[in-house]
Design an enzyme around this catalytic site. Structure first.
Site, mmCIF file in Angstrom:
data_model
loop_
_atom_site.group_PDB
_atom_site.id
_atom_site.type_symbol
_atom_site.label_atom_id
_atom_site.label_comp_id
_atom_site.label_asym_id
_atom_site.label_seq_id
_atom_site.Cartn_x
_atom_site.Cartn_y
_atom_site.Cartn_z
ATOM 1 N N GLU A 102 4.584 -3.275 1.645
ATOM 2 C CA GLU A 102 4.903 -2.210 2.208
ATOM 3 C C GLU A 102 4.359 -1.433 4.019
ATOM 4 O O GLU A 102 3.452 -1.953 4.090
ATOM 5 C CB GLU A 102 4.485 -1.041 1.675
ATOM 6 C CG GLU A 102 5.179 0.312 2.103
ATOM 7 C CD GLU A 102 3.853 1.630 1.840
ATOM 8 O OE1 GLU A 102 4.789 2.768 1.050
ATOM 9 O OE2 GLU A 102 3.201 1.649 1.021
ATOM 10 N N ASP B 57 0.578 -2.059 -0.818
ATOM 11 C CA ASP B 57 0.459 -0.562 -1.026
ATOM 12 C C ASP B 57 -0.170 -0.353 0.667
ATOM 13 O O ASP B 57 -1.151 -0.826 0.945
ATOM 14 C CB ASP B 57 -0.196 0.400 -1.955
ATOM 15 C CG ASP B 57 -0.004 1.887 -1.080
ATOM 16 O OD1 ASP B 57 1.442 2.078 -1.463
ATOM 17 O OD2 ASP B 57 -0.705 2.150 -1.289
#
Length: 742
Positions: A387, A350
């Site tokens: 990401e 993330d």
């Protein structure tokens, strides 16, 4: 309290290490002046044990009799000097950053904050809040990681054969009627045959789970009666989130997660975890809680400015400082822990740029954390997915991560949605479209972004939906977000959705609108699965899941987010379509090249040639025409057994005639899949030409393409001959239409 003895011995491993007499405990708290281990008995009484050894910022000791099931925590003594980044406060019970399990949840109250809530203390001097937080903080728990893995074998699916399925533990299983009610919403449900059969039937190879690290809910959400459903609010990097387990015992939680991984592996499915090392649940220092890292060593664990304030590139109040060797070590130890102890097969990181911002705060592809991942003998062998953006300066970094990272390709998402949805809406309104140039780049692997260090198209994770944003059905039913249930007056969530409601916002009973939406969904899925790169699907999209237009359902742990398995006949058709599309991808290597296709490749490389609907090679002027809305691509792979497919993408509002490409040896083509089919293999005749139900165009080697539709064809005379359909699929039971040269 006597002064700790500095030891010349090498400290033990961080966390709790069991031995025959008890356990070694070690915790990193470089700026502390003393650290107490707090042991809790069965009645919850606390017994403090001062740690007597310290070196290199690590405090440790051997604790006789300490074993599995022991609840514990820490209290750190040291300076309270926020402008220097120090926030030690022995009144705060602290979680072990290396705890293998947690017992209990955070109870939000002033006792867990490191300041006087009413005054938002941020100055130096006396510790402002002496209220004990013990009753409000979970306990760290010692666990035994021995487990009977049996004959567990990692699937080790090659990237070129990978189909990722992003899912939430609760969201995927909470409403499945074939999963026993007591198992729904749990790790155990992931290993239930009903879930395994669904995933294998779809052709999924890799299950990517939203965060399962222990996390907590932000106090604002708790006050609103909501929760952090997605789980991006980490409380422990080594502990599984206990509320997702059937078991209420921490040891049982650990074993339940392992059992789910073992069952998924037995079905041939990899497990990838979405991990959040960029920030923690402690939020900003002046408004957040003191639960673990902040109380142990705020100045080391978090990225701070020269006045001791948090540098926030995550939007969550703090940023974990992986420039610090011991902090990077914590993240790396956590990753290895999940690979070695839980047998997981990879990670999706993330806000990954936040993990690799250097001393100057800029993203550094050669950051020490990246170097460690690339060279570690364990971690370099699993799937690593970034990401590739955060909210810091120059935070968008798609295509800039080093190998072996793959990356979520948001440019693919935006381009494909624009072609099929936003531009269709523009065309209907008589507005200018965006042409086909960027779409062609995306479906051949996004070489403009992923050619760095010869990464190839498998570095691109292609998706049109994810947990964050509209569901696939909602991209075709809503042009505006509808996030009122989140309690932020619809201000949250992204405003640039590239969606199209097909003329009606939200639910409708109009059969023409519904049919058009279903075809758009099939077009989006086909483009994802027929493009070079690694396709990713979002749980529930294969059966038409809707969130009612909510494109930021992070706090909706309810029917809004959970997959509804009571599906219609149309949803069953869509599920069969997804299975057929993944089967076509498996069968045709030309759809999944490991190198970027070339117009004139050297032997062994994939080849792509682009044509106008009239059959000739596209000219530069035609490439640049913004009104052009049809792509005809001939894809060939000669690496081993030859394979070739013809892909036609047409987003125009009118039916068009397409002539087979003017290629030597091409004598006709067989229709493998058509997005006008509600269910795979709806063709009713062997021969399109001259049949009213499926007319050809004008003359030999021509055929009609319906408005806003996708066709995949097998060209005759090119590639290796193969059977009439997809082995084992519903296409075997129908006749596939053919286009022949008469």
């Amino acid at each position: 309290m006597s002064a700790p003895r500095r030891s010349t011995d090498v400290p033990p491993r961080l966390g709790v290490t069991l031995d025959v007499d008890g356990a070694w405990v070690a915790v990193f708290a470089r700026h502390a002046t003393a650290v107490d281990l707090c042991l809790f008995d069965a009645e919850g009484r606390e017994h403090r044990v001062p740690l007597t050894h310290t070196a290199y910022g690590i405090w440790w000791d051997h604790v006789p009799g300490m074993g599995p099931g022991q609840r514990y925590g820490y209290r750190a003594h040291g300076p309270w000097s926020p402008t220097d980044g120090h926030r030690h406060n022995p009144a705060k019970l602290l979680l072990d950053p290396y705890a293998g399990a947690l017992d209990g949840q955070v109870r939000w109250g002033p006792e867990v904050y490191g300041h006087t809530v009413d005054e938002q203390w941020s100055g130096d001097g006396e510790v402002p809040d002496g209220r004990d937080s013990s009753a409000y903080v979970p306990r760290s728990v010692v666990v035994d990681h021995s487990f009977d893995w049996g004959q567990d074998v990692r699937p080790e699916v090659p990237w070129s054969q990978t189909v990722v399925y992003e899912a939430h533990v609760r969201g995927l299983t909470m409403r499945h009627p074939d999963v026993p009610e007591e198992l729904r919403g749990t790790y155990a449900a992931l290993g239930h045959p009903a879930i395994l059969d669904h995933l294998t039937g779809l052709g999924v190879t890799t299950l990517e789970l939203l965060p399962v690290h222990a996390f907590t809910h932000e106090p604002r959400l708790v006050q609103l009666g909501l929760s952090n459903y997605w789980g991006y609010n980490t409380l422990g990097f080594f502990a599984p989130h206990a509320p997702y387990a059937v078991s209420r015992d921490p040891q049982g939680v650990v074993e339940e997660v392992k059992g789910a991984v073992r069952a998924l592996h037995a079905a041939g499915i990899e497990v990838v975890l979405d991990v959040v090392y960029n920030h923690t649940a402690e939020q900003g220092a002046d408004s957040g809680a003191t639960l673990s890292w902040r109380g142990l060593d705020n100045a080391t664990y978090y990225r701070l400015d020269e006045r001791g304030r948090d540098i926030d590139v995550t939007g969550c109040g703090n940023t974990v400082d992986l420039r610090r060797p011991m902090v990077a070590k914590m993240a790396l130890d956590s990753l290895r822990h999940w690979v070695t102890e839980y047998h997981v097969d990879g990670f999706r990181f993330d806000l990954a740029p936040a993990l690799a911002r250097g001393r100057d705060d800029a993203y550094d592809p050669d950051h020490a954390f990246h170097v460690a991942l690339r060279t570690d003998p364990v971690l370099s062998r699993v799937k690593l997915i970034a990401e590739p953006w955060d909210i810091g300066v120059h935070g968008w970094r798609t295509g800039q991560f080093p190998p072996p990272f793959a990356e979520w390709n948001d440019r693919f998402r935006d381009t494909v949605r624009t072609f099929w949805l936003a531009d269709s809406a523009r065309g209907a309104a008589g507005q200018t479209r965006h042409g086909i140039g960027e779409l062609a780049t995306r479906i051949t692997g996004s070489e403009d972004m992923f050619a760095l260090e010869d990464r190839g198209p498998i570095a691109s994770v292609n998706y049109v939906t994810a947990h964050d944003g509209f569901t696939l059905a909602d991209t075709t039913a809503y042009e505006e977000k509808h996030n009122e249930a989140n309690g932020e007056d619809n201000r949250d969530g992204h405003g640039d959705n590239r969606s199209w409601n097909h003329g009606v916002e939200g639910p409708t009973q109009d059969p023409e609108v519904l049919a058009a939406r279903r075809r758009s969904v099939r077009n989006l899925l086909a483009t994802t699965l027929f493009s070079a790169g690694v396709p990713m699907l979002t749980a529930g999209d294969e059966i038409g899941r809707t969130q009612g237009g909510n494109n930021n359902a992070y706090c909706q742990d309810n029917e809004t987010s959970w997959v509804d398995w009571e599906v219609s006949a149309e949803a069953e058709d869509l599920r069969a379509t997804v299975a057929a599309l993944t089967a076509l991808r498996r069968e045709h290597r030309a759809l999944r090249p490991v190198d970027f296709p070339r117009f004139d490749p050297e032997p062994g490389r994939a080849r792509v040639r682009w044509f106008a609907p009239e059959g000739h090679v596209l000219s530069p002027a035609e490439w640049a025409d913004p009104a052009r809305c049809t792509v005809v691509a001939l894809l060939e792979d000669s690496n081993g057994e030859d394979d070739a497919v013809l892909l036609v993408l047409h987003s125009g509002a009118s039916q068009i005639t397409v002539r087979l490409p003017e290629v030597e040896g091409l004598t006709g083509a067989q229709v493998l899949w058509d997005s006008t089919w509600e269910r795979p293999g709806e063709a009713v005749t062997d021969d399109i030409e001259g049949v009213d139900e499926a007319p050809t165009g004008e003359g030999a080697n021509t055929f009609l393409v319906a408005p806003r539709s996708t066709l995949l064809l097998r060209p005759h005379g090119l590639g290796a001959p193969s059977g009439p359909g997809i082995a084992g699929s519903e296409l075997d039971s129908v006749h596939n239409a053919s286009i022949r040269d008469d």
